[in-house]
Design a protein around this motif. Structure first.
Motif, mmCIF file in Angstrom:
data_model
loop_
_atom_site.group_PDB
_atom_site.id
_atom_site.type_symbol
_atom_site.label_atom_id
_atom_site.label_comp_id
_atom_site.label_asym_id
_atom_site.label_seq_id
_atom_site.Cartn_x
_atom_site.Cartn_y
_atom_site.Cartn_z
ATOM 1 N N LEU A 106 54.197 -17.453 75.226
ATOM 2 C CA LEU A 106 54.685 -16.339 74.407
ATOM 3 C C LEU A 106 55.889 -16.776 73.591
ATOM 4 O O LEU A 106 56.033 -16.411 72.423
ATOM 5 C CB LEU A 106 55.064 -15.151 75.284
ATOM 6 N N SER A 134 56.253 -17.024 69.464
ATOM 7 C CA SER A 134 57.336 -16.432 68.698
ATOM 8 C C SER A 134 58.036 -17.474 67.826
ATOM 9 O O SER A 134 58.258 -17.257 66.636
ATOM 10 C CB SER A 134 58.330 -15.770 69.651
ATOM 11 N N THR A 144 66.059 -18.185 68.458
ATOM 12 C CA THR A 144 66.110 -18.000 69.911
ATOM 13 C C THR A 144 66.508 -16.568 70.257
ATOM 14 O O THR A 144 65.958 -15.956 71.167
ATOM 15 C CB THR A 144 67.119 -18.989 70.525
ATOM 16 N N GLN A 192 66.017 -13.840 68.482
ATOM 17 C CA GLN A 192 64.903 -12.926 68.237
ATOM 18 C C GLN A 192 63.831 -13.073 69.296
ATOM 19 O O GLN A 192 63.255 -12.098 69.767
ATOM 20 C CB GLN A 192 64.314 -13.191 66.847
ATOM 21 N N THR A 193 63.569 -14.312 69.688
ATOM 22 C CA THR A 193 62.571 -14.535 70.718
ATOM 23 C C THR A 193 63.007 -13.880 72.028
ATOM 24 O O THR A 193 62.206 -13.230 72.709
ATOM 25 C CB THR A 193 62.359 -16.043 70.922
ATOM 26 N N ARG A 221 63.109 -9.842 71.388
ATOM 27 C CA ARG A 221 61.887 -9.142 70.995
ATOM 28 C C ARG A 221 60.673 -9.504 71.822
ATOM 29 O O ARG A 221 59.677 -8.781 71.829
ATOM 30 C CB ARG A 221 61.577 -9.426 69.526
ATOM 31 N N VAL A 222 60.702 -10.658 72.470
ATOM 32 C CA VAL A 222 59.524 -11.055 73.244
ATOM 33 C C VAL A 222 59.856 -11.151 74.728
ATOM 34 O O VAL A 222 59.215 -10.507 75.557
ATOM 35 C CB VAL A 222 58.962 -12.404 72.731
ATOM 36 N N PRO A 264 61.413 -7.705 76.490
ATOM 37 C CA PRO A 264 60.377 -6.677 76.681
ATOM 38 C C PRO A 264 59.316 -7.104 77.700
ATOM 39 O O PRO A 264 58.878 -6.297 78.511
ATOM 40 C CB PRO A 264 59.753 -6.518 75.289
ATOM 41 N N ALA A 265 58.927 -8.369 77.663
ATOM 42 C CA ALA A 265 57.880 -8.804 78.591
ATOM 43 C C ALA A 265 58.393 -8.802 80.023
ATOM 44 O O ALA A 265 57.625 -8.621 80.964
ATOM 45 C CB ALA A 265 57.372 -10.192 78.204
ATOM 46 N N GLU A 315 54.711 -4.711 81.031
ATOM 47 C CA GLU A 315 53.941 -5.375 79.992
ATOM 48 C C GLU A 315 53.236 -6.519 80.677
ATOM 49 O O GLU A 315 53.845 -7.520 81.025
ATOM 50 C CB GLU A 315 54.855 -5.886 78.883
ATOM 51 N N VAL A 316 51.963 -6.337 80.888
ATOM 52 C CA VAL A 316 51.237 -7.377 81.596
ATOM 53 C C VAL A 316 50.875 -8.464 80.607
ATOM 54 O O VAL A 316 50.310 -8.193 79.564
ATOM 55 C CB VAL A 316 49.963 -6.804 82.224
ATOM 56 N N TYR A 317 51.277 -9.685 80.900
ATOM 57 C CA TYR A 317 50.849 -10.781 80.041
ATOM 58 C C TYR A 317 49.743 -11.510 80.753
ATOM 59 O O TYR A 317 49.680 -11.505 81.948
ATOM 60 C CB TYR A 317 52.010 -11.714 79.724
#
Lengths: 313, 295
Positions: free
Chosen positions: A195, A199, A206, A208-209, A212-213, A216-217, A310-312
């Motif tokens: 993930l 991104s 870094t 933003q990653t 935003r990723v 949340p995950a 948030e299931v990845y």
């Protein structure tokens, strides 16, 4: 039975157990017992709280207990309004979280997204040492270091009293930073590298990653970390007993002294209360309330965690 | 942008319409002129990449043509993915990775000190082996890049156009708010392509984009690549030779070599037009690999 040229299935009995596996059975029993100990303890605590609490409410109405604001259970003219204790717990907890959430999450994001692997290997254990400091040490640190410091440097005079909720809350916040940081970092590190790569490959920085990723995950894990931190803050005793004083007072001013629920239990439960007396039962009533608050919070967090999961993969 | 579906139905792909390309036969990859590499998008000059003390791939000289599909093929461990990741500085993210030699992108040294890797990756997107959509809605996945770059005006149109371009719009237009992970593997991979397109890169790097997909999903991605090559420069790593033959204009064949100390390094063996590589390779090793006589 005619013998077929190819025997697909071996003769019956070959699949049977050749000898009983006692070891396997014993391990299983031990493990089940280990699991039962914690469940049993919880059940035991609730069971011991209930009868005494019920006896307490036989003498004091629950309306008085929950909705009045005077707490003098050990006085000649006793009043049993628990609100001052609840508000004190609330205030110290909120102050502690105001410290622990930003610091803890910041540390977690740094360790998981920015720090080199070597730095992480060194810093994370050091951070976790903070969690190993006895809370009585934190308590005296708040009382004899932080409070004087705040008094000296408080802008415009005034400042906190000797016993105050602010120092207790701040130090409690520092105490739970490792809990928030360590558990959140675990949750963030568990977010698949794929993930992050996705991104970065879109031209994100870094920061933003991370925001935003990764966050949340990892959100459900972070919520779980914060809830555990709240539970620790609500249940923390020594720091508040030492640094925020023993005087129940319904105030929202954190510069004043106040007594939390745990502070009351610690100071009242000194062993010279006659078993079965109303004063004795009071301790259990406050304990039951504390337990109920923690339980509600845990249930709430379980829902939150499920909702934001948030299931990845 | 309805050309996508029209293109999909058109029987204009000699390579993929037949049964899998028979190995060793000249594969008429694409019906178009493949121009010479006069102004390449990328040019690597003795590119080597090391992880710590280990030199993964050595001395690669490669030119990548604009709006062409370039395939990097070769056995496992030959360094083809490493070379691909050197083209948009994804190797920066691996601790200990170091790039030697020169990688130029339109004449600029990608590894010069003033180059911002974030800007590099914005121009040079990447699609990975395993579909890696974010655990967000389909819409938010595609909108991710534009949002990160602050291009939120006309976001809905950007998302629609990217999804259309990735041949996914018709399948998802009624469920844009659904979680991307509810899509099938092939759809997820097209979503990842859409997500990349939404940033308007010049180049799309694809690292074995079909290896986790079934044959039908694979064909759809290959179709899509032909379509995208009109607009984007594509570099694809694949270990599927038929795929390289079907989709690419040029093919670079890598192999793993063992040096005097017994250490394996990836090496570029031969690089030419795909028809040449699959038809009359000049190097014996290429021929052996193409014809299946090599691991």
């Amino acid at each position: 039975m005619t013998a077929s040229p190819i025997r697909a299935v071996p003769a019956r009995g070959a699949l049977g157990r050749s000898r009983p596996r006692y070891g396997e059975h014993a391990v299983r029993v031990v493990l089940v017992l280990a699991a039962l100990v914690s469940v049993g303890t919880t059940v035991g605590i609730v069971a011991s709280l209930i009868p005494t609490t019920v006896a307490f409410f036989g003498q004091v109405s629950w309306q008085e207990f929950l909705f009045t604001a005077e707490w003098t259970p050990l006085f000649a003219d006793p009043h049993y309004g628990v609100l001052p204790l609840v508000s004190a717990t609330l205030i110290t907890t909120v102050i502690a979280l105001a410290v622990a959430i930003p610091l803890g999450l910041g540390a977690a994001v740094y360790l998981s997204e920015y720090a080199a692997p070597r730095t992480r290997r060194v810093v994370k254990p050091v951070l976790e040492v903070l969690a190993g400091i006895p809370t009585v040490v934190y308590g005296f640190f708040a009382l004899s270091f932080l409070t004087p410091l705040l008094q000296d440097y408080w802008p415009g005079g005034g400042g906190p009293q000797i016993f105050n909720a602010l120092s207790a809350g701040l130090v409690m916040g520092v105490m739970i930073v490792p809990t928030v940081a360590s558990l959140s970092e675990d949750a963030m590190s568990a977010v698949p590298g794929a993930l992050r790569e996705g991104s970065y490959a879109l031209g994100s920085s870094t920061r933003q990653t991370a925001t935003r990723v990764v966050v949340p995950a990892a959100f459900s894990g972070i919520v779980a970390a914060i809830v555990l931190a709240v539970s620790r803050a609500v249940g923390e005793t020594m720091i508040v007993a030492i640094a925020s004083g023993q005087r129940p007072s319904l105030t929202w001013n954190p510069l004043e002294g106040m007594q939390t629920m745990t502070g009351f239990i610690a100071s009242a439960g000194t062993g010279d209360l006659p078993v079965g007396s109303l004063s004795y039962q009071t301790i259990f009533a406050v304990g039951a309330l504390l337990f109920a608050i923690t339980l509600v919070m845990n249930l709430l967090s379980a829902r939150l965690v499920r909702r934001f999961r948030e299931v990845y993969e | 942008m309805t050309s996508t579906s029209a293109h999909r139905e058109a029987p204009a792909r000699p390579g993929a319409q037949e049964s899998p390309v028979s190995v060793g036969r000249p594969a008429a990859a694409r019906d178009r002129e493949i121009p010479d590499l006069v102004h390449p998008v990328f040019e690597t000059i003795s590119l080597s990449v090391s992880y710590g003390d280990y030199m993964a791939v050595r001395d690669v000289d490669l030119k990548i043509g604009e709006r062409q599909i370039t395939a990097l093929i070769g056995p496992s461990g030959c360094g083809k993915s490493t070379v691909l990741r050197a083209l948009n500085r994804m190797n920066d993210l691996i601790p200990g990775a170091h790039v030697h030699g020169r990688v130029s992108y339109h004449g600029q040294d990608l590894y010069a000190s003033h180059i911002d890797p974030i800007e590099v990756r914005r121009r040079i997107g990447m699609v990975f082996q395993k579909p890696n959509p974010f655990p967000k809605s389909i819409y938010d996945n595609v909108a991710y890049g534009p949002r990160v770059h602050g291009r939120t005006a006309g976001l809905d149109e950007t998302v629609e156009r990217a999804l259309t371009r990735a041949a996914l719009w018709d399948e998802v237009k009624d469920k844009l708010r659904q979680n991307a992970l509810s899509l099938s593997g092939g759809q997820q991979q097209r979503l990842c392509i859409a997500r990349t397109i939404a940033v308007y890169p010049e180049v799309i790097l694809m690292d074995e984009p079909c290896s986790a997909l079934d044959p039908i999903a694979t064909l759809r991605i290959e179709d899509l690549m032909h379509d995208l090559a009109r607009e984007f420069t594509i570099v694809i790593v694949t270990h599927n030779m038929q795929q390289a033959a079907r989709v690419s204009d040029r093919t670079a064949f890598f192999t793993a070599e063992v040096d005097e100390q017994g250490v394996r390094h990836g090496r570029l063996v031969e690089y030419d037009r795909t028809t040449t590589i699959f038809g009359k390779p000049t190097d014996k090793r290429t021929e052996d690999y193409i014809t299946g006589r090599f691991g």
